[in-house]
Design a protein around this motif. Structure first.
Motif, mmCIF file in Angstrom:
data_model
loop_
_atom_site.group_PDB
_atom_site.id
_atom_site.type_symbol
_atom_site.label_atom_id
_atom_site.label_comp_id
_atom_site.label_asym_id
_atom_site.label_seq_id
_atom_site.Cartn_x
_atom_site.Cartn_y
_atom_site.Cartn_z
ATOM 1 N N LEU A 9 64.716 53.079 23.526
ATOM 2 C CA LEU A 9 65.069 51.662 23.683
ATOM 3 C C LEU A 9 64.563 51.125 25.014
ATOM 4 O O LEU A 9 64.098 49.985 25.109
ATOM 5 N N ILE A 10 64.651 51.960 26.036
ATOM 6 C CA ILE A 10 64.172 51.543 27.359
ATOM 7 C C ILE A 10 62.661 51.335 27.341
ATOM 8 O O ILE A 10 62.133 50.377 27.908
ATOM 9 N N ILE A 11 61.968 52.250 26.657
ATOM 10 C CA ILE A 11 60.508 52.132 26.550
ATOM 11 C C ILE A 11 60.125 50.881 25.776
ATOM 12 O O ILE A 11 59.195 50.146 26.156
ATOM 13 N N LEU A 12 60.860 50.610 24.678
ATOM 14 C CA LEU A 12 60.574 49.410 23.882
ATOM 15 C C LEU A 12 60.797 48.145 24.698
ATOM 16 O O LEU A 12 60.071 47.165 24.548
ATOM 17 N N GLU A 13 61.792 48.184 25.556
ATOM 18 C CA GLU A 13 62.059 47.016 26.392
ATOM 19 C C GLU A 13 60.880 46.731 27.317
ATOM 20 O O GLU A 13 60.515 45.577 27.557
ATOM 21 N N LYS A 14 60.261 47.794 27.814
ATOM 22 C CA LYS A 14 59.139 47.624 28.728
ATOM 23 C C LYS A 14 57.858 47.242 27.989
ATOM 24 O O LYS A 14 57.117 46.366 28.418
ATOM 25 N N GLU A 15 57.597 47.923 26.857
ATOM 26 C CA GLU A 15 56.323 47.739 26.164
ATOM 27 C C GLU A 15 56.311 46.538 25.240
ATOM 28 O O GLU A 15 55.292 45.853 25.115
ATOM 29 N N LYS A 16 57.429 46.281 24.542
ATOM 30 C CA LYS A 16 57.474 45.210 23.549
ATOM 31 C C LYS A 16 58.165 43.949 24.052
ATOM 32 O O LYS A 16 58.112 42.913 23.397
ATOM 33 N N THR A 109 70.740 54.726 10.754
ATOM 34 C CA THR A 109 70.951 53.274 10.867
ATOM 35 C C THR A 109 70.284 52.718 12.112
ATOM 36 O O THR A 109 69.630 51.668 12.072
ATOM 37 N N ALA A 110 70.439 53.420 13.224
ATOM 38 C CA ALA A 110 69.829 52.955 14.472
ATOM 39 C C ALA A 110 68.315 52.889 14.349
ATOM 40 O O ALA A 110 67.674 51.934 14.815
ATOM 41 N N LYS A 111 67.737 53.903 13.705
ATOM 42 C CA LYS A 111 66.284 53.912 13.531
ATOM 43 C C LYS A 111 65.817 52.721 12.704
ATOM 44 O O LYS A 111 64.822 52.060 13.040
ATOM 45 N N GLN A 112 66.566 52.428 11.627
ATOM 46 C CA GLN A 112 66.204 51.294 10.779
ATOM 47 C C GLN A 112 66.307 49.979 11.544
ATOM 48 O O GLN A 112 65.430 49.111 11.449
ATOM 49 N N VAL A 113 67.379 49.833 12.329
ATOM 50 C CA VAL A 113 67.590 48.590 13.075
ATOM 51 C C VAL A 113 66.495 48.407 14.116
ATOM 52 O O VAL A 113 65.918 47.322 14.265
ATOM 53 N N VAL A 114 66.209 49.480 14.843
ATOM 54 C CA VAL A 114 65.184 49.385 15.886
ATOM 55 C C VAL A 114 63.826 49.042 15.274
ATOM 56 O O VAL A 114 63.101 48.176 15.772
ATOM 57 N N THR A 115 63.501 49.730 14.175
ATOM 58 C CA THR A 115 62.223 49.460 13.501
ATOM 59 C C THR A 115 62.133 48.007 13.054
ATOM 60 O O THR A 115 61.101 47.345 13.245
ATOM 61 N N GLN A 116 63.242 47.513 12.481
ATOM 62 C CA GLN A 116 63.250 46.124 12.003
ATOM 63 C C GLN A 116 63.119 45.150 13.159
ATOM 64 O O GLN A 116 62.351 44.189 13.092
ATOM 65 N N ARG A 117 63.871 45.392 14.227
ATOM 66 C CA ARG A 117 63.822 44.474 15.365
ATOM 67 C C ARG A 117 62.463 44.511 16.061
ATOM 68 O O ARG A 117 61.966 43.483 16.523
ATOM 69 N N VAL A 118 61.867 45.686 16.130
ATOM 70 C CA VAL A 118 60.531 45.778 16.730
ATOM 71 C C VAL A 118 59.529 44.999 15.884
ATOM 72 O O VAL A 118 58.688 44.258 16.408
ATOM 73 N N ARG A 119 59.650 45.143 14.566
ATOM 74 C CA ARG A 119 58.752 44.414 13.671
ATOM 75 C C ARG A 119 58.943 42.906 13.833
ATOM 76 O O ARG A 119 57.968 42.147 13.906
ATOM 77 N N GLU A 120 60.206 42.483 13.894
ATOM 78 C CA GLU A 120 60.489 41.054 14.069
ATOM 79 C C GLU A 120 59.952 40.545 15.403
ATOM 80 O O GLU A 120 59.405 39.437 15.485
ATOM 81 N N ALA A 121 60.122 41.354 16.434
ATOM 82 C CA ALA A 121 59.641 40.946 17.757
ATOM 83 C C ALA A 121 58.123 40.834 17.773
ATOM 84 O O ALA A 121 57.565 39.884 18.332
ATOM 85 N N GLU A 122 57.453 41.813 17.160
ATOM 86 C CA GLU A 122 55.993 41.765 17.102
ATOM 87 C C GLU A 122 55.515 40.557 16.323
ATOM 88 O O GLU A 122 54.540 39.903 16.702
ATOM 89 N N ARG A 123 56.215 40.258 15.219
ATOM 90 C CA ARG A 123 55.860 39.068 14.448
ATOM 91 C C ARG A 123 56.058 37.810 15.282
ATOM 92 O O ARG A 123 55.240 36.876 15.229
#
Length: 375
Positions: A9-16, A109-123
């Motif tokens: 999550l910390i890495i995603l915050e920095k990269e995404k 569940t956490a993996k699904q949520v993170v994947t979905q939120r990352v996809r939404e953020a990228e979109r």
């Protein structure tokens, strides 16, 4: 939940650029739903994630009441005071109800949520990037095609080039590099949808902005564009600087600038004419390469009657009326073209104060690339 996921999550915050707190809140909300769904629980619960240890706990929230009607949502005052004597009626008691095997469900569940939120953020990032490029030009690579669209890669996303926006004189093959004009950017449930065009007049305008520095810096201005994609176009240009030739700037040394645009548009013919605030001059210029003897203007109907030499009539009208049609689009005036003989017979030429725009020995100074309009 493992500490490795929290590190992710910390890495995603920095990269995404996705806030870690936003992801944590989304995971907690999803875990509440997962708990109720997988353990058939209807009680009011709260999920707590410990960022330092990576542990996850589920708490049932119950209201303290005098008499309990629903044990899933309520707890008696007597039971509550056994937990803490300071509790009063109306307070909320939290009781840990973390299931033994909830860790596996939590991780999924956490993996699904993170994947979905990352996809939404990228979109969201892609949408924000391309919505600012609407009505702009980009270079793309043809990926594939079907009966409806050519799919053009713009790097992060594939754009759609509809059949109606494809040039009739072009054949598109995979891996071809083409410049496209972004006509529309839509936000859909499946992510941003980008539509592009090869026929839009804006493409021609943007190409001139790229090739002509005087247009890019605003010294020369594109006033109007009329285009029949793949065949012929007209563009009018003007400037407030009397020392600059707007038409010559667009043509470039030995026609190199306009030739680059013609090559990009696969041989589309381009007429560059000088804009004028005077409709008489502007309409005469727009009918280039034809010579014009006189232009009569009807301001009320925004219409003009143009007189041309007999031998120039076909050139003025163009193939299938194309030259006259494009001139009308370019100027915004209706144009009725008459030969000198017909105009004399109708008594409309010469007028009492004839306006001789061009003598037979003169030539129109405006630039025409590929002047082969005569039928």
């Amino acid at each position: 939940m493992s500490s490795e996921l929290l590190d992710a999550l910390i890495i995603l915050e920095k990269e995404k650029g996705i806030s870690r707190n936003v992801l944590i809140e989304a995971i907690e909300a999803a875990l509440v739903s997962a708990y109720k769904r997988n353990f058939n629980q209807a009680q009011n619960v709260r999920v707590d994630l410990n960022l330092e240890t990576g542990t996850m706990r589920v708490f049932a929230r119950k209201e303290i009441v005098e008499g309990v009607f629903d044990s899933r949502l309520e707890i008696s005052i007597d039971e509550a005071k056994k937990l803490n004597p300071s509790y009063e009626i109306g307070d909320i008691v939290e009781l840990e109800v973390t299931p033994k095997d909830f860790g596996r469900i939590a991780a999924q569940t956490a993996k699904q949520v993170v994947t979905q939120r990352v996809r939404e953020a990228e979109r969201g990032i892609i949408y924000s990037e391309f919505i600012d490029r609407e009505e702009d030009i980009m270079t793309g690579i043809v990926q594939r095609y079907d009966s409806r669209y050519i799919y053009v890669s713009l790097g992060k996303i594939e754009a759609l080039l509809p059949q109606s926006e494809q040039m009739p004189n072009e054949t598109y093959k995979p891996h071809d590099r083409i410049k496209v004009f972004i006509t529309k950017v839509e936000k859909t449930t499946k992510g941003p949808q980008i539509y592009v065009s090869r026929t839009h007049p804006g493409l021609l305008k943007r190409l001139f902005e790229i090739e002509v520095p005087e247009i890019f810096d605003g010294t020369v201005e594109i006033k109007s564009v009329a285009r029949e994609a793949g065949d012929r176009s007209k563009i009018s240009v003007g400037t407030d600087n009397p020392e600059i030739d707007p038409v010559g700037s667009c043509v470039g040394p030995k026609g190199t600038r306009v030739q680059a645009i013609v090559n990009e548009l696969k041989g589309e013919k381009i007429d560059i004419v000088e804009w004028s605030q005077d409709p008489v001059v502007f309409v005469a210029n727009a009918l280039s390469p034809s010579k014009v003897l006189d232009v009569a203007v009807n301001e009320e109907e925004k219409a003009t009657t143009v007189v041309v030499p007999d031998y120039q009539l076909s050139l003025a009208i163009g193939k299938r009326g194309q030259n006259a049609r494009l001139a009308a689009k370019l100027t915004g005036w209706k144009i009725d073209i008459k030969s000198e003989t017909d105009a004399r017979e109708a008594g409309i030429y010469p007028r009492e104060e004839p306006l001789l725009l061009f003598d037979d020995d003169d030539s129109n100074d405006d630039f025409n690339f590929n002047e082969d309009d005569i039928e």
